[in-house]
Design a protein around this motif. Structure first.
Motif, mmCIF file in Angstrom:
data_model
loop_
_atom_site.group_PDB
_atom_site.id
_atom_site.type_symbol
_atom_site.label_atom_id
_atom_site.label_comp_id
_atom_site.label_asym_id
_atom_site.label_seq_id
_atom_site.Cartn_x
_atom_site.Cartn_y
_atom_site.Cartn_z
ATOM 1 N N GLN A 1 0.825 -1.198 0.000
ATOM 2 C CA GLN A 1 0.000 0.000 0.000
ATOM 3 C C GLN A 1 0.864 1.255 0.000
ATOM 4 O O GLN A 1 0.527 2.253 -0.632
ATOM 5 N N ALA A 2 1.997 1.190 0.708
ATOM 6 C CA ALA A 2 2.797 2.394 0.876
ATOM 7 C C ALA A 2 3.774 2.628 -0.254
ATOM 8 O O ALA A 2 4.302 3.725 -0.388
ATOM 9 N N CYS A 3 4.031 1.613 -1.064
ATOM 10 C CA CYS A 3 5.083 1.750 -2.068
ATOM 11 C C CYS A 3 4.725 2.845 -3.075
ATOM 12 O O CYS A 3 3.724 2.735 -3.786
ATOM 13 N N PRO A 4 5.516 3.916 -3.149
ATOM 14 C CA PRO A 4 5.142 5.031 -4.023
ATOM 15 C C PRO A 4 5.282 4.683 -5.502
ATOM 16 O O PRO A 4 4.631 5.298 -6.344
ATOM 17 N N THR A 5 6.144 3.702 -5.824
ATOM 18 C CA THR A 5 6.348 3.383 -7.234
ATOM 19 C C THR A 5 5.613 2.122 -7.646
ATOM 20 O O THR A 5 5.801 1.636 -8.750
ATOM 21 N N SER A 6 4.844 1.570 -6.759
ATOM 22 C CA SER A 6 4.137 0.306 -7.023
ATOM 23 C C SER A 6 5.085 -0.787 -7.499
ATOM 24 O O SER A 6 4.837 -1.480 -8.470
ATOM 25 N N ALA A 7 6.179 -0.913 -6.785
ATOM 26 C CA ALA A 7 7.127 -1.960 -7.159
ATOM 27 C C ALA A 7 6.666 -3.326 -6.708
ATOM 28 O O ALA A 7 7.116 -4.342 -7.213
ATOM 29 N N ILE A 8 5.785 -3.354 -5.700
ATOM 30 C CA ILE A 8 5.366 -4.637 -5.140
ATOM 31 C C ILE A 8 3.942 -4.931 -5.593
ATOM 32 O O ILE A 8 3.069 -4.067 -5.519
ATOM 33 N N THR A 9 3.736 -6.130 -6.061
ATOM 34 C CA THR A 9 2.402 -6.573 -6.427
ATOM 35 C C THR A 9 2.033 -7.721 -5.513
ATOM 36 O O THR A 9 2.860 -8.597 -5.252
ATOM 37 N N PHE A 10 0.816 -7.662 -5.009
ATOM 38 C CA PHE A 10 0.396 -8.688 -4.067
ATOM 39 C C PHE A 10 -0.935 -9.249 -4.511
ATOM 40 O O PHE A 10 -1.758 -8.545 -5.079
ATOM 41 N N GLY A 11 -1.135 -10.523 -4.301
ATOM 42 C CA GLY A 11 -2.422 -11.090 -4.679
ATOM 43 C C GLY A 11 -2.484 -12.579 -4.433
ATOM 44 O O GLY A 11 -1.617 -13.165 -3.781
ATOM 45 N N ASN A 12 -3.565 -13.130 -4.968
ATOM 46 C CA ASN A 12 -3.869 -14.530 -4.756
ATOM 47 C C ASN A 12 -3.546 -15.279 -6.038
ATOM 48 O O ASN A 12 -4.203 -15.093 -7.054
ATOM 49 N N ILE A 13 -2.531 -16.150 -6.018
ATOM 50 C CA ILE A 13 -2.161 -16.776 -7.280
ATOM 51 C C ILE A 13 -2.989 -18.005 -7.596
ATOM 52 O O ILE A 13 -2.818 -18.620 -8.637
ATOM 53 N N VAL A 14 -3.916 -18.363 -6.719
ATOM 54 C CA VAL A 14 -4.844 -19.423 -7.098
ATOM 55 C C VAL A 14 -5.754 -18.909 -8.215
ATOM 56 O O VAL A 14 -6.139 -19.636 -9.114
ATOM 57 N N ASP A 15 -6.059 -17.630 -8.142
ATOM 58 C CA ASP A 15 -6.886 -16.991 -9.150
ATOM 59 C C ASP A 15 -6.007 -16.650 -10.357
ATOM 60 O O ASP A 15 -5.154 -15.759 -10.279
ATOM 61 N N PRO A 16 -6.182 -17.355 -11.466
ATOM 62 C CA PRO A 16 -5.255 -17.152 -12.591
ATOM 63 C C PRO A 16 -5.362 -15.774 -13.214
ATOM 64 O O PRO A 16 -4.483 -15.356 -13.959
ATOM 65 N N LYS A 17 -6.453 -15.047 -12.893
ATOM 66 C CA LYS A 17 -6.607 -13.734 -13.508
ATOM 67 C C LYS A 17 -6.034 -12.618 -12.650
ATOM 68 O O LYS A 17 -6.044 -11.461 -13.049
ATOM 69 N N SER A 18 -5.578 -12.967 -11.484
ATOM 70 C CA SER A 18 -5.033 -11.919 -10.636
ATOM 71 C C SER A 18 -3.724 -11.404 -11.226
ATOM 72 O O SER A 18 -3.029 -12.105 -11.974
#
Lengths: 485, 174, 202, 282
Positions: D215-232
């Motif tokens: 949430q805090a990353c100003p450059t959006s270097a980090i992506t987070f999600g659920n990899i069970v969902d292939p569309k994430s």
């Protein structure tokens, strides 16, 4: 021709080093009782010096532990990669020391080596107390000592169990088994002697010995059961001792840390354990011999045999040590090789080389008979060997943790704080205190087994000595006999 | 017919064994070899030749201890792992066999040792009360022969002992 | 004799531990109480106002969630604010002069919140998710609310001041989580509660 | 009876997990597997993630002295590396690597904890249970990344003087001395989102919940999600970078930048890093 016992003695005494006298076969049994019971009453004054010094050291350790308990483990100057430090190193050292008591007692009992008889009792006591000391270190190093019972497997209202996959739980099981088993082994072997004490003691001691000797009367039925029990226990304790230190080594061998993850660790640890244990048996041998006036029982031939055994164990340890280096060097594990180079050349290099010198080179002095025959030299030798073995454990723990897989976490400048040193010193006080108390309260030389030994030797002498001492059969005697005549 | 006890002390084992041999050959009535007890400061396994083998049940306990305790230990470990919710650990099954075998081995030793000691106490009847015919010299350097026999033949046995130069004879007077 | 007993005991202990490796669960019949105020059920809590649960839940038949509104939509079930009490009670003239109601209006007039004390208090490191339990057992399985809430809170409808009646210990939670429960009243599929540490421990 | 339980479910308890394809919607084992993708090319090393983590997870600020002692408690740390032979200071070529718990699938720390304080959740997180921990520190020894932090001091008594305790996050325990702690992927947020989604008969949507660092990353270097969902988003990134959760040393095209740290030790971490692109000719 020389074929009597006395004349052979004369012949041997003319050699370069005089042959020390072994336990005198004609020593009266009543005198054995008297001599050893005397040790329970009035030892040499040095006993009190040792005892009070140990107690003072113990207090130092206790105060350090209280400080650490109140403040947190930070005061020990452990840090993030260096999480274990001296506590675990000294823990392995203490627990390793215990193994020799079992070896000396159980293995030599199975193999009918009768020279163990005057010295096995205190070795077993040493085993028990070193295990107690080691168990203390497990507690001391815990972050939350007050929650240690989480490791114990018992049905509780949280429905939780310890993680049986963890080598630390195997440790707890193995040490628990070893501690209780060796305590039982010590106690069972002590029952006939406790009966002797009961028959001679007065006052509160009489009550204690009466309670502990369980009404032993030395009947043939009791002796028959006793023999079987003692042998069976010895048979169980041998593999147990090997398994305990193997399991302790799996704390390291089963982990991923380079420098810990080594297949040869279990035998290496067992060999190191027996080695340092034998050295400490020699130290205690010399201390007890003087303090409790056991000169007639703890004789020089026994010390010499101990020294030879120590040398043998030291060589086994050296070999396994070299094998560890060799396999690491030739193996394809880059991390482990780096860790080895770091140990030999990094900031821990002085300790590391000293460990190798004290552990592998110094014992070669034991090949000289003059060294083995000198009590002060043997005292220093045994202490130095043990110091080397303590360094070995430290060199396993600290440099390895300082140099893990991930370079960003390498940490070179960790040095144990006074709290760690104080607790390590306190453990010596704790052990010495318990051990000295034991020797003051219970017979530290087995009276009945010394009698057995004399009985067997007398029997041997009356039947077989003629053939054993026959120069025609024993060529060594022929040479010496020739010198004498 | 009441029975009573007598203890004779000898200075060494050879004398005592001679006395027992004599006792054995003299065939008193109302007296069994089982009633002879040797009290000695050290173990004399050779006495079995004279007194016959006395049964030792310790090994049976050892056997059962070493057999069943590890089995129960394994079940204990495995069933508690199964009840400890569902706790998968780093790529290992909930009940992994190698650690459980390590623990089973420790239980094996534990069972063997504990049951041996228990068997020893049961088989040697410890703790027991010392009977009055106990002499502290027995734990020092003398050999005692304790016999239980009927009062009628007590004097004859006493005579027999006296012939072997005992140091002291206790009991057997009433 | 004593030896044989000892041997039996040893075997019994070992076998008992292995066979019944299930821990005990605390809890007892509702309402038992010892003179010191403590028993298996938890302490008697002295509240500022002795709130008569039996009057509201049993006599009036008010749903628990009418006041404890948080239960169906969040972790905490919520103790209602004073305006919730007043909202009804200003229209109920018949009980206006009862001592407890007078006390309530004293707080209202002073513009002070009532300092209720926590009865079913869990340690700080535990978070009980009311929402999941209410959603599953009340909304999906359509069980009566007094049964759903009462499973943990006991028969509150027959109490005056609420008392803790269940152990609320970890083993007690898990004993239920390991049972299979139906997912809804129409669906025959069953599943049990989660067994991960992080579901309840934060 | 636990023995009947043991015998009935023997094969289930002997099942080694994770197994290939465990986190697959078709297998119906688990609906979530949280994972991350961290692009080092975008990361500027600004430490915003670390700061956010301190605020979110009640991390104590230890001060300079204890930092030097190695008692620092940053769950996510920015590692700074200098390139070799890249010249003097400004042109020295710093590169940054944010390092947090990698939430390994076969975590080395889990098997060695004597009390089972750390174990795996169904969401593929490596859970750490603070109040179960006795502080044997074995997990830290066995962690190849050394991302587990031990409370060497009693921080709650020193790190937050008088008014500061009011800003602590009530959803996260304040850890006492003598226990181990580590990055949780902000599990308090994940749990709440999951509970909310469950009440609404749905799965957590992609981007609905993120840890504080993301949430805090100003450059959006980090992506987070659920990899069970292939569309994430994160699943697609993993797929594009040809990183498979269950494989180590995977064969890849030259063009992809994705890798996981210390993959050859086979802990199967859940955080994928994307290599930094450097213009070497410049």
């Amino acid at each position: 021709m020389v074929n009597t016992y006395e004349e052979t003695e004369v012949a041997v005494e003319k050699r370069f080093v005089p042959k020390p006298l072994d336990i005198n076969a004609d020593i009266a049994w009543a005198k054995i009782n008297k001599d050893i019971l005397r040790s329970l009453e009035r030892p040499r004054p040095i006993f009190w010096v040792i005892f009070i010094a140990s107690f003072a050291l113990f207090l130092v350790g206790v105060s350090c532990e209280v400080y650490q308990y109140q403040t947190g483990l930070g005061v020990a100057n452990l840090n993030n990669p260096q999480v274990w430090g001296l506590y675990i190193a000294t823990f392995i050292w203490w627990i390793g020391m215990g193994h020799s008591g079992t070896l000396l007692s159980a293995l030599l009992h199975i193999m009918h080596a009768d020279w163990r008889k005057p010295i096995y009792r205190y070795s077993e006591a040493m085993t028990t107390f070193t295990l107690l000391t080691a168990a203390l270190f497990v507690l001391v190093h815990l972050g939350r000592i007050w929650q240690f019972y989480y490791v114990v497997a018992y049905p509780n209202e949280r429905w939780t169990w310890p993680n049986f996959q963890s080598p630390l739980v195997w440790d707890a099981t193995a040490i628990g088994t070893y501690l209780t088993s060796s305590l039982l082994f010590l106690y069972i072997g002590m029952i006939p002697d406790l009966a002797i004490c009961r028959d001679n003691a007065i006052g509160i001691r009489k009550k204690l010995y009466t309670f502990m000797s369980l009404g032993w009367m030395g009947t043939d039925r009791q002796w028959a059961n006793f023999r079987v029990t003692y042998l069976t226990l010895a048979c169980f304790l041998m593999p147990l001792a090997v398994s305990v230190h193997s399991i302790v080594s799996t704390d390291f061998a089963a982990s991923q840390q380079p420098g810990y993850h080594i297949t040869s660790f279990p035998p290496y640890f067992v060999a190191g354990a027996i080695y340092s244990g034998l050295a400490v048996i020699i130290t205690l041998f010399i201390v007890l011999r003087y303090t409790f006036r056991f000169e007639e029982y703890m004789t020089m031939p026994i010390l010499e045999k101990l020294a030879k055994l120590t040398f043998a164990a030291g060589m086994v340890w050296t070999y396994l040590n070299l094998i560890e280096y060799a396999t690491t060097w030739y193996g394809n594990d880059m991390y482990a090789k780096q860790a080895l180079i770091y140990r030999a050349t990094g900031p821990f290099a002085p300790e590391w080389w000293m460990m190798n010198f004290l552990g592998s080179v110094l014992p070669f002095a034991l090949t000289f008979k003059r060294v083995r025959a000198s009590i002060p030299v043997m005292l220093f030798m045994s202490i130095f060997i043990n110091f080397g073995m303590w360094l070995e454990r430290w060199m396993i723990i600290s440099p390895t943790l300082a140099h893990g897989i991930y370079p960003w976490t390498w940490d070179d400048d960790q040095w144990p704080s006074f709290v760690q040193w104080g607790i390590v010193a306190g453990s010596f006080g704790w052990f010495n205190m318990l051990f000295m108390l034991y020797c003051k309260i219970f017979p530290s030389v087995s009276m009945y087994e010394v009698k057995e030994m004399l009985h067997e030797r007398r029997f041997f002498k009356s039947t077989n000595v003629a053939t054993a001492r026959d120069p025609a059969i024993n060529p060594d005697l022929a040479v010496e006999g020739g010198l004498a005549s | 017919m009441s029975k009573s006890h007598m203890l004779a002390l000898f200075s060494d084992f050879d004398q005592a064994s001679e006395a027992i041999r004599d006792l054995k050959s003299s065939n008193f009535e109302g007296f069994k070899l089982d009633d002879v007890t040797l009290k000695s400061p050290i173990e004399h396994p050779e006495i079995e030749e004279l007194l016959g083998k006395r049964p030792v049940y310790v090994r049976i306990f050892t056997f059962f201890g070493a057999l069943f305790v590890p089995l129960l230990g394994f079940l204990f470990v495995a069933s508690s792992q199964a009840t400890f919710l569902l706790q998968p650990k780093g790529g290992k099954p909930v009940i992994p066999l190698p650690p459980n075998f390590v623990l089973t081995y420790e239980f094996f030793i534990l069972g063997g040792v504990y049951m041996t000691v228990l068997g020893f106490f049961i088989s040697a009847k410890l703790p027991m009360k010392r009977n009055k015919l106990y002499n502290a010299r027995v734990s020092e350097d003398q050999i005692g022969i304790l016999i239980k026999a009927e009062d009628a033949i007590m004097p004859a046995i006493k005579d027999l002992f006296t012939r072997h130069n005992p140091l002291e004879i206790m009991g057997g007077d009433n | 004799m004593i030896h044989r007993l000892l041997a039996t005991l040893c075997f019994a202990f070992l076998f008992g531990t292995a066979a019944g490796a299930e821990p005990f669960v605390q809890g007892g019949p509702i309402g038992s109480q010892t003179p010191d105020g403590y028993n298996a059920l938890g302490p008697v809590v002295k509240q500022p106002i002795e709130f008569p649960h039996y009057r509201h839940a049993r006599d009036m038949g008010i749903n628990c969630m009418y006041c404890h509104t948080g239960a169906r939509r969040g972790y905490v079930s919520v103790i209602p604010r004073i305006d919730k009490c007043i909202g009804c009670h200003q229209n109920i003239e018949s009980v206006r002069n009862k001592p407890r109601i007078k006390k309530l209006f004293e707080y209202w007039d002073k513009k002070q919140p009532i300092p209720w004390k926590k009865v079913n208090d869990l340690p700080d490191y535990v978070r009980f998710n009311h929402e999941r339990h209410i959603q599953r057992f009340y909304f999906r399985q359509n069980r009566p609310v007094r049964e759903v809430c009462g499973y943990c809170h006991g028969d509150v409808a027959n109490m005056t001041v609420d008392r803790r009646v269940k152990a609320l210990s970890m083993g007690w939670c898990i004993s239920c989580h390991q049972k299979d429960h139906k997912e809804s009243d129409t669906n025959m599929k069953t599943s049990h509660g989660p067994g991960e540490c992080w579901q309840c421990h934060k | 009876m636990s023995i009947t339980n043991l015998l009935n479910n023997w094969s289930f308890y002997r099942q080694k997990r994770p197994y290939q394809g465990q986190y697959d919607l078709n297998r119906q084992y688990s609906e979530y597997k949280w994972a991350m993708a961290l692009d080092l090319d975008i990361c500027t090393g600004c430490n915003a993630c670390t700061t956010a983590c301190y605020a979110e997870n009640n991390l104590p600020v230890v001060g300079k002295k204890r930092f030097n002692q190695g008692h620092v408690m940053h769950w996510i740390r920015i590692e700074r590396y200098w390139d070799e032979n890249m010249g003097e200071f400004p042109e020295q070529g710093a590169s940054f690597l944010p390092m947090m718990c990698q939430q390994c699938e076969e975590a080395p720390c889990e098997t060695v904890c004597p009390v089972g304080a750390t174990s795996h959740t169904n969401d593929g997180l490596n859970s750490q249970n603070y109040h179960r921990c006795v502080g044997s520190r074995y997990c830290s020894v066995n962690c190849p990344y050394k991302v587990r932090y031990f409370n060497f001091w009693n921080y709650p008594s020193t790190a937050w003087p008088a008014p500061l305790p009011d800003q602590l996050n009530p959803d996260v325990t304040v850890r006492t001395k003598g226990i181990m702690e580590k990055c949780t992927f902000c599990v308090q947020r994940l749990n709440e989102a999951k509970s909310r989604a469950r009440t609404e008969y749905r799965l957590v949507r992609d981007g609905e919940v993120v840890p504080a660092c993301v949430q805090a990353c100003p450059t959006s270097a980090i992506t987070f999600g659920n990899i069970v969902d292939p569309k994430s988003k994160v699943a697609m990134m993993w797929k594009n970078q040809q990183v498979d959760l269950y494989k180590d040393m995977q064969e890849k095209d030259n063009s992809v930048r994705g890798y996981r740290i210390l993959e050859d030790l086979r802990p199967f971490p859940s955080v994928m890093y994307l290599e930094r692109v450097r213009d070497m000719e410049a």
